[in-house]
Each structure stands twice: as structure tokens, then as C-alpha cells.
Scaffold this active site. Sequence first.
Site, short mmCIF file in Angstrom:
data_model
loop_
_atom_site.label_atom_id
_atom_site.label_comp_id
_atom_site.label_asym_id
_atom_site.label_seq_id
_atom_site.Cartn_x
_atom_site.Cartn_y
_atom_site.Cartn_z
N GLY A 23 0.70 -1.13 -0.09
CA GLY A 23 0.19 -0.14 -0.15
C GLY A 23 0.90 1.27 0.14
O GLY A 23 1.93 1.30 -0.37
N CYS A 24 0.35 2.36 0.43
CA CYS A 24 1.11 3.61 0.71
C CYS A 24 2.31 3.49 1.33
O CYS A 24 2.55 3.18 2.28
CB CYS A 24 0.02 4.68 1.37
SG CYS A 24 1.00 6.29 1.79
#
Length: 220
Positions: free
Chosen positions: A52-53
Site C-alpha cells: 500500500g501507501c
Amino acid sequence: MRSFILTAVCLVLFACGNNAQNNPATKPEIANAEPVEVPAENGFKKAYFASGCFWCVEAVYESVKGVDEAISGYSGGHTKNPTYEQSNTGRTGHAESVEVIYDPEVVSFETLVQVYFGSQNPTQVNGQGPDRGSQYRSIVFYQNEAQKKTIEKVKAEVAKNYNSPIAAEVLPFQKFWVAEDYHQDYEKYHPENPYIQSVSIPRINRFKKKFPELLKENAH
């Protein structure tokens, strides 16, 4: 996530960027390549993860004892010198990744893999939380067969705790491209950012609660 000109008003809308495309299949030449092993420097080794981020993942790993630094960047794709804007289209094949620089005398590669699976929803396909698209997909990179076996072992153990399949790809490491300066240590330097407050900080707090024995004394 963001760009230089994104304001807090833009970032409050749930996702770190999100010009997401559907996940293009990892190109065969990437999946079937020989892994590249990164040499240790001054006793420190490097490991690579996408989950993810990268703001979130960087903050998690920098809280772990034995980790000297975590650097945000891009890996797993087929283009050279990707920028954030290019990666965020989902067309480069890269995922937002982190380079974890660690002391193997303090923390093992296996523990770092356990941190990886334990600090995310490992069943979410093509993203984490509000961040959706191939650029946010989960990948664990291995540099040799021993690392690959370790990853598969931990992945199999984690799978016992879920009814849905584990989504993370296991890929041979090829190249890590360092992200733009403004992405580095973002959670640390921008705690007031709405995305950091609503996504990154809750994610790292969940990790801290789950693995208190792994935390540095000054973990933020």
C-alpha cells in the site's frame, strides 16, 4: 497520496493519490527473472516490501528495533526511473515500496517478513485500505532462494488465520527506485496531514499494539 501542490483539502478524501488502474499482470520477465542480491554495507542488509501507501509502510518499519532506516520508492515494474506521477497511473508495473536497511544481528529477515504480513490486511487485492490500484498492491521481494523459502513459510503460517487467500505476490527483487524527496519520512514530518491522521497513524498504532516487543523505545 499526493503531489507537491496537493492540499489538506484534497488529501482528506480517503486515499493517497488514487489515479488507480486495474492491476496489470506482473510481466513474465519480472516474475521469472533471477533475483538480484544487494550486498551488505557496514554490516547492514537491505530488504524490500510493498504494502500500500509507502508513507504508511516506511513509518511501520522505522519503528522496529534493528531497522536503521526505511526509504520510500518504487519496485516490481518494467519501466526505468519511474516518477510518482507515472507510478500513480498504474501503468508502469511498479508498486510503492520501501527499502528497509537493517542490522541482521538485531532483527532477522524472517521477523521483517512477519512485520510485513502483520501490519496490513494481507487478503486485500490491489491495495491497502482506501488506496486502490496495482501501484498499491502487496509484494514481498526475495533476493535469494533462502529468502524466498522464508517468505513462503511465513505466508503459509499467516494464511491459517484467514478465510480468504493471501494477496501478496512473491517476486524476485530486481531494482529499487528511490522516490522523490518530498515522500521521505512523510508521516514523521507531516503528522497534521489528514491522510496521515486518518490512515497512516491508525495503521501504525494497530501494528504497535500487535507487536509491542519489536518496537524501538523512541518509536513515534
